[in-house]
Design a protein around this motif. Sequence first.
Motif, PDB file in Angstrom:
ATOM      1  N   TYR A 112     -12.990 -54.288  49.134  1.00  0.00           N
ATOM      2  CA  TYR A 112     -11.776 -53.838  48.468  1.00  0.00           C
ATOM      3  C   TYR A 112     -11.977 -53.943  46.966  1.00  0.00           C
ATOM      4  O   TYR A 112     -12.837 -54.672  46.486  1.00  0.00           O
ATOM      5  CB  TYR A 112     -10.561 -54.688  48.863  1.00  0.00           C
ATOM      6  CG  TYR A 112     -10.199 -54.575  50.314  1.00  0.00           C
ATOM      7  CD1 TYR A 112      -9.393 -53.529  50.753  1.00  0.00           C
ATOM      8  CD2 TYR A 112     -10.675 -55.485  51.245  1.00  0.00           C
ATOM      9  CE1 TYR A 112      -9.075 -53.398  52.090  1.00  0.00           C
ATOM     10  CE2 TYR A 112     -10.354 -55.362  52.592  1.00  0.00           C
ATOM     11  CZ  TYR A 112      -9.555 -54.319  53.000  1.00  0.00           C
ATOM     12  OH  TYR A 112      -9.236 -54.180  54.316  1.00  0.00           O
ATOM     13  N   ILE A 113     -11.126 -53.222  46.249  1.00  0.00           N
ATOM     14  CA  ILE A 113     -11.135 -53.261  44.789  1.00  0.00           C
ATOM     15  C   ILE A 113      -9.689 -53.437  44.332  1.00  0.00           C
ATOM     16  O   ILE A 113      -8.764 -53.137  45.086  1.00  0.00           O
ATOM     17  CB  ILE A 113     -11.778 -51.971  44.201  1.00  0.00           C
ATOM     18  CG1 ILE A 113     -12.101 -52.110  42.729  1.00  0.00           C
ATOM     19  CG2 ILE A 113     -10.914 -50.768  44.468  1.00  0.00           C
ATOM     20  CD1 ILE A 113     -13.349 -52.884  42.461  1.00  0.00           C
ATOM     21  N   SER A 114      -9.507 -53.928  43.130  1.00  0.00           N
ATOM     22  CA  SER A 114      -8.169 -54.104  42.569  1.00  0.00           C
ATOM     23  C   SER A 114      -8.002 -53.194  41.359  1.00  0.00           C
ATOM     24  O   SER A 114      -8.965 -52.941  40.626  1.00  0.00           O
ATOM     25  CB  SER A 114      -7.978 -55.561  42.142  1.00  0.00           C
ATOM     26  OG  SER A 114      -6.779 -55.704  41.420  1.00  0.00           O
ATOM     27  N   PHE A 115      -6.793 -52.716  41.135  1.00  0.00           N
ATOM     28  CA  PHE A 115      -6.529 -51.939  39.928  1.00  0.00           C
ATOM     29  C   PHE A 115      -6.833 -52.781  38.688  1.00  0.00           C
ATOM     30  O   PHE A 115      -7.247 -52.247  37.663  1.00  0.00           O
ATOM     31  CB  PHE A 115      -5.082 -51.443  39.899  1.00  0.00           C
ATOM     32  CG  PHE A 115      -4.829 -50.283  40.819  1.00  0.00           C
ATOM     33  CD1 PHE A 115      -5.139 -48.994  40.431  1.00  0.00           C
ATOM     34  CD2 PHE A 115      -4.293 -50.487  42.081  1.00  0.00           C
ATOM     35  CE1 PHE A 115      -4.920 -47.919  41.281  1.00  0.00           C
ATOM     36  CE2 PHE A 115      -4.065 -49.422  42.933  1.00  0.00           C
ATOM     37  CZ  PHE A 115      -4.377 -48.130  42.536  1.00  0.00           C
ATOM     38  N   ALA A 116      -6.670 -54.099  38.785  1.00  0.00           N
ATOM     39  CA  ALA A 116      -6.946 -54.994  37.665  1.00  0.00           C
ATOM     40  C   ALA A 116      -8.428 -54.992  37.291  1.00  0.00           C
ATOM     41  O   ALA A 116      -8.793 -55.403  36.184  1.00  0.00           O
ATOM     42  CB  ALA A 116      -6.487 -56.416  38.001  1.00  0.00           C
ATOM     43  N   LYS A 118      -2.834 -38.086  36.889  1.00  0.00           N
ATOM     44  CA  LYS A 118      -1.481 -38.427  36.436  1.00  0.00           C
ATOM     45  C   LYS A 118      -0.941 -39.605  37.239  1.00  0.00           C
ATOM     46  O   LYS A 118      -0.310 -40.515  36.690  1.00  0.00           O
ATOM     47  CB  LYS A 118      -0.547 -37.227  36.563  1.00  0.00           C
ATOM     48  CG  LYS A 118      -0.777 -36.151  35.535  1.00  0.00           C
ATOM     49  CD  LYS A 118       0.191 -34.993  35.757  1.00  0.00           C
ATOM     50  CE  LYS A 118      -0.025 -33.891  34.763  1.00  0.00           C
ATOM     51  NZ  LYS A 118       0.867 -32.748  34.973  1.00  0.00           N
ATOM     52  N   LYS A 119      -1.187 -39.588  38.541  1.00  0.00           N
ATOM     53  CA  LYS A 119      -0.720 -40.671  39.410  1.00  0.00           C
ATOM     54  C   LYS A 119      -1.397 -41.990  39.031  1.00  0.00           C
ATOM     55  O   LYS A 119      -0.750 -43.034  38.944  1.00  0.00           O
ATOM     56  CB  LYS A 119      -1.016 -40.317  40.862  1.00  0.00           C
ATOM     57  CG  LYS A 119      -0.629 -41.388  41.840  1.00  0.00           C
ATOM     58  CD  LYS A 119      -0.953 -40.969  43.247  1.00  0.00           C
ATOM     59  CE  LYS A 119      -0.649 -42.096  44.203  1.00  0.00           C
ATOM     60  NZ  LYS A 119      -0.849 -41.713  45.576  1.00  0.00           N
ATOM     61  N   HIS A 140       0.552 -45.243  37.532  1.00  0.00           N
ATOM     62  CA  HIS A 140       0.535 -46.528  38.247  1.00  0.00           C
ATOM     63  C   HIS A 140      -0.045 -47.638  37.367  1.00  0.00           C
ATOM     64  O   HIS A 140       0.512 -48.738  37.309  1.00  0.00           O
ATOM     65  CB  HIS A 140      -0.258 -46.415  39.551  1.00  0.00           C
ATOM     66  CG  HIS A 140      -0.289 -47.693  40.326  1.00  0.00           C
ATOM     67  ND1 HIS A 140       0.828 -48.179  40.978  1.00  0.00           N
ATOM     68  CD2 HIS A 140      -1.264 -48.601  40.513  1.00  0.00           C
ATOM     69  CE1 HIS A 140       0.526 -49.330  41.549  1.00  0.00           C
ATOM     70  NE2 HIS A 140      -0.739 -49.611  41.283  1.00  0.00           N
ATOM     71  N   CYS A 141      -1.148 -47.356  36.681  1.00  0.00           N
ATOM     72  CA  CYS A 141      -1.770 -48.379  35.841  1.00  0.00           C
ATOM     73  C   CYS A 141      -0.857 -48.770  34.673  1.00  0.00           C
ATOM     74  O   CYS A 141      -0.793 -49.941  34.304  1.00  0.00           O
ATOM     75  CB  CYS A 141      -3.134 -47.913  35.357  1.00  0.00           C
ATOM     76  SG  CYS A 141      -4.372 -47.932  36.671  1.00  0.00           S
ATOM     77  N   LYS A 142      -0.129 -47.812  34.112  1.00  0.00           N
ATOM     78  CA  LYS A 142       0.821 -48.119  33.049  1.00  0.00           C
ATOM     79  C   LYS A 142       1.945 -48.999  33.589  1.00  0.00           C
ATOM     80  O   LYS A 142       2.346 -49.983  32.959  1.00  0.00           O
ATOM     81  CB  LYS A 142       1.389 -46.826  32.467  1.00  0.00           C
ATOM     82  CG  LYS A 142       2.323 -47.032  31.302  1.00  0.00           C
ATOM     83  CD  LYS A 142       2.802 -45.716  30.728  1.00  0.00           C
ATOM     84  CE  LYS A 142       3.742 -45.983  29.563  1.00  0.00           C
ATOM     85  NZ  LYS A 142       4.269 -44.748  29.002  1.00  0.00           N
ATOM     86  N   GLU A 143       2.429 -48.648  34.780  1.00  0.00           N
ATOM     87  CA  GLU A 143       3.518 -49.394  35.421  1.00  0.00           C
ATOM     88  C   GLU A 143       3.138 -50.856  35.675  1.00  0.00           C
ATOM     89  O   GLU A 143       3.955 -51.758  35.505  1.00  0.00           O
ATOM     90  CB  GLU A 143       3.860 -48.704  36.743  1.00  0.00           C
ATOM     91  CG  GLU A 143       5.067 -49.253  37.464  1.00  0.00           C
ATOM     92  CD  GLU A 143       5.342 -48.455  38.729  1.00  0.00           C
ATOM     93  OE1 GLU A 143       5.348 -49.076  39.806  1.00  0.00           O
ATOM     94  OE2 GLU A 143       5.520 -47.219  38.631  1.00  0.00           O
ATOM     95  N   ILE A 144       1.888 -51.116  36.064  1.00  0.00           N
ATOM     96  CA  ILE A 144       1.471 -52.494  36.372  1.00  0.00           C
ATOM     97  C   ILE A 144       0.771 -53.177  35.195  1.00  0.00           C
ATOM     98  O   ILE A 144       0.306 -54.308  35.312  1.00  0.00           O
ATOM     99  CB  ILE A 144       0.575 -52.556  37.633  1.00  0.00           C
ATOM    100  CG1 ILE A 144      -0.722 -51.768  37.441  1.00  0.00           C
ATOM    101  CG2 ILE A 144       1.343 -52.091  38.862  1.00  0.00           C
ATOM    102  CD1 ILE A 144      -1.722 -51.931  38.579  1.00  0.00           C
ATOM    103  N   GLY A 145       0.698 -52.478  34.046  1.00  0.00           N
ATOM    104  CA  GLY A 145       0.133 -53.073  32.842  1.00  0.00           C
ATOM    105  C   GLY A 145      -1.376 -53.214  32.860  1.00  0.00           C
ATOM    106  O   GLY A 145      -1.906 -54.202  32.347  1.00  0.00           O
ATOM    107  N   VAL A 146      -2.068 -52.242  33.431  1.00  0.00           N
ATOM    108  CA  VAL A 146      -3.532 -52.274  33.474  1.00  0.00           C
ATOM    109  C   VAL A 146      -4.081 -51.142  32.597  1.00  0.00           C
ATOM    110  O   VAL A 146      -4.088 -49.987  33.003  1.00  0.00           O
ATOM    111  CB  VAL A 146      -4.067 -52.125  34.925  1.00  0.00           C
ATOM    112  CG1 VAL A 146      -5.579 -52.019  34.924  1.00  0.00           C
ATOM    113  CG2 VAL A 146      -3.612 -53.284  35.789  1.00  0.00           C
ATOM    114  N   PRO A 147      -4.532 -51.503  31.380  1.00  0.00           N
ATOM    115  CA  PRO A 147      -5.138 -50.473  30.535  1.00  0.00           C
ATOM    116  C   PRO A 147      -6.583 -50.241  30.978  1.00  0.00           C
ATOM    117  O   PRO A 147      -7.230 -51.136  31.511  1.00  0.00           O
ATOM    118  CB  PRO A 147      -5.092 -51.109  29.140  1.00  0.00           C
ATOM    119  CG  PRO A 147      -5.196 -52.576  29.412  1.00  0.00           C
ATOM    120  CD  PRO A 147      -4.495 -52.813  30.743  1.00  0.00           C
TER     121      PRO A 147
END
Length: 192
Positions: free
Chosen positions: A74-78, A96-97, A101-108
């Motif tokens: 598995y991988i994490s958006f983080a 775009k999705k 999603h990354c903006k919403e969870i604060g992952v630049p």
Amino acid sequence: MINSMLVNYHEIHPNVSISIRNTTEVVEQILLGESDFGITIGPIKNKNIISIPLYEDELVLIVQKNSPIAKQKYISFADLPNLKLVMMSNDHPCRKKIDSHCKEIGVPFQILIETSNPSSLIQLIRNNVGVSVTSKIPIEMLGDEDIHWIPFHEVYKKDTLCLIYRKDKFIGNAGRDFIQLLNQTIKQLTKK
């Protein structure tokens, strides 16, 4: 797998011309009669469009099969800020999705290479230039043995991909056969 589906379709309908295009204006092309069918994130809320759900879209990280990261289950958006990302251009629906999603969870994250051509993206992954986040089913349909996908372990809002066509468009036998073959192919892939 998409290639074998198209070969099967062509055997059934050798005189039908097929044009596969990558476009972000799928709905517009259908409404203008420039395309008979399209696949896009839906459902489409337009009284002139028929929208048939095909599958629920899942994002995955795609990597070259011999990449050290390919061993992860598995991988994490983080993890994205620490990876060399090659991505579709920011006007692509999947991109775009991902951006949203990354903006919403604060992952630049930073992108090493951005392309508007899916074939270029796959070639960059195949050559181990970087990794990418994309939809799972198209990657499985591609059937490229050099590409490995890793699911994300986080829960996120999944989209439904739909086959769309104009409501007033007559769908002949060839069109119905294409829809049936596409549905069979997707069912086969989603059983995995």
